[in-house]
Design an enzyme around this catalytic site. Structure first.
Site, short mmCIF file in Angstrom:
data_model
loop_
_atom_site.label_atom_id
_atom_site.label_comp_id
_atom_site.label_asym_id
_atom_site.label_seq_id
_atom_site.Cartn_x
_atom_site.Cartn_y
_atom_site.Cartn_z
N ASN A 61 0.84 -1.20 0.00
CA ASN A 61 0.00 0.00 0.00
C ASN A 61 0.87 1.25 0.00
O ASN A 61 1.92 1.32 0.65
CB ASN A 61 -1.01 0.00 1.16
CG ASN A 61 -0.41 -0.18 2.53
OD1 ASN A 61 0.62 -0.82 2.68
ND2 ASN A 61 -1.06 0.36 3.54
N GLU A 63 0.42 5.21 0.50
CA GLU A 63 -0.51 6.26 0.94
C GLU A 63 -0.06 7.63 0.48
O GLU A 63 1.03 7.80 -0.09
CB GLU A 63 -0.65 6.19 2.47
CG GLU A 63 -1.23 4.85 2.91
CD GLU A 63 -1.49 4.75 4.41
OE1 GLU A 63 -1.01 5.63 5.17
OE2 GLU A 63 -2.17 3.79 4.80
N CYS A 72 -4.23 0.60 -2.41
CA CYS A 72 -4.03 -0.65 -1.67
C CYS A 72 -2.94 -1.51 -2.32
O CYS A 72 -2.72 -1.44 -3.54
CB CYS A 72 -5.31 -1.47 -1.67
SG CYS A 72 -6.66 -0.78 -0.73
N GLU A 74 -2.91 -4.69 -3.00
CA GLU A 74 -3.39 -5.62 -4.02
C GLU A 74 -3.46 -4.95 -5.38
O GLU A 74 -3.08 -5.51 -6.40
CB GLU A 74 -4.79 -6.15 -3.67
CG GLU A 74 -4.88 -6.91 -2.38
CD GLU A 74 -5.20 -6.03 -1.19
OE1 GLU A 74 -4.63 -4.92 -1.08
OE2 GLU A 74 -6.01 -6.44 -0.36
N CYS A 111 -10.19 -5.36 0.57
CA CYS A 111 -11.32 -4.41 0.52
C CYS A 111 -12.13 -4.65 -0.75
O CYS A 111 -11.68 -5.33 -1.69
CB CYS A 111 -10.81 -2.97 0.58
SG CYS A 111 -10.16 -2.37 -0.99
N CYS A 114 -10.51 -3.77 -4.15
CA CYS A 114 -9.49 -4.73 -4.61
C CYS A 114 -10.14 -6.01 -5.11
O CYS A 114 -9.66 -6.63 -6.05
CB CYS A 114 -8.49 -5.01 -3.49
SG CYS A 114 -7.42 -3.58 -3.19
N1 THU Z 1 -5.27 -1.55 2.52
C1 THU Z 1 -4.71 -2.39 1.59
O1 THU Z 1 -3.57 -2.17 1.12
N2 THU Z 1 -5.42 -3.45 1.20
C2 THU Z 1 -6.67 -3.77 1.64
O2 THU Z 1 -7.28 -4.72 1.16
C3 THU Z 1 -7.28 -2.98 2.71
C4 THU Z 1 -6.57 -1.75 3.10
C5 THU Z 1 -4.48 -0.38 2.94
C6 THU Z 1 -5.08 0.94 2.50
C7 THU Z 1 -4.50 1.88 3.53
O3 THU Z 1 -3.22 2.28 3.10
C8 THU Z 1 -4.35 1.01 4.77
O4 THU Z 1 -4.41 -0.33 4.33
C9 THU Z 1 -5.43 1.26 5.82
O5 THU Z 1 -6.68 1.10 5.30
#
Ligand code: THU
Length: 157
Positions: A61, A63, A72, A74, A111, A114
């Site tokens: 991920n 940000e 994310c 994935e 999520c 994804c």
């Molecule tokens: N996140 C992912 O990378 N994958 C997921 O399936 C759920 C959430 C990340 C997004 C964000 O950077 C952090 O986790 C908190 O939500």
């Protein structure tokens, strides 16, 4: 008329129960977690795709100060694969996480966005790929395909 949707998945006690491909993909996802850029959520996620030619594509991920700009793990992995010229086909994806966002006993699973992205890659290659998730207690969930995580997928046949 009431209808039911049922699916099965595998819940394994530990990594030891995985096959060699699954193990190496999960290890790659754990390594990928180290590359996460998550200063805002402090929740690091790593993803690894094992392709049909045995190469691995990783994602984590990423940000951003402008929160919705982040992506994310994935989708970073999937879109990175999508950007390659030679798409060998995805055999499996492993996803791991590290951080306090999830509490003990919570299941870690991808999520909705994804899942939708996984659905599109599945459709493109006309072949399901496994999804491997590691929980905080070290147990593992294995899904045979995204159809098990996202029934009535938008745009599905
Ligand atoms: N996140 C992912 O990378 N994958 C997921 O399936 C759920 C959430 C990340 C997004 C964000 O950077 C952090 O986790 C908190 O939500």
């Amino acid at each position: 008329m009431k209808k039911e949707f049922k699916f099965s998945y595998h819940h394994l006690a530990s990594v030891k129960e995985l096959n060699e491909d699954q193990k190496k993909t999960l290890e790659a996802a754990e390594q990928a977690t180290l590359n996460a850029y998550a200063p805002y959520s402090k929740f690091k996620v790593g993803a690894a795709l094992l392709l049909n030619d045995d190469t691995i594509v990783i994602g984590s991920n990423q940000e951003n100060k402008a929160y919705p700009t982040g992506l994310c793990a994935e989708r970073v992995a999937l879109f990175s694969y999508g950007a390659q010229q030679n798409k060998q086909g995805i055999k499996m994806i492993a996803i791991t996480c590290e951080g306090d966002l999830l509490k003990e006993g919570d299941v870690f699973s991808p999520c909705g966005g994804c899942r939708q992205a996984m659905a599109e890659f599945t459709e493109m290659q006309e072949q399901a790929f496994e999804i491997i998730l590691k929980n905080g207690d070290g147990s593992i969930l294995v899904f045979e395909g995204v159809h098990q995580l996202l029934p009535f997928i938008f745009g599905s046949k």
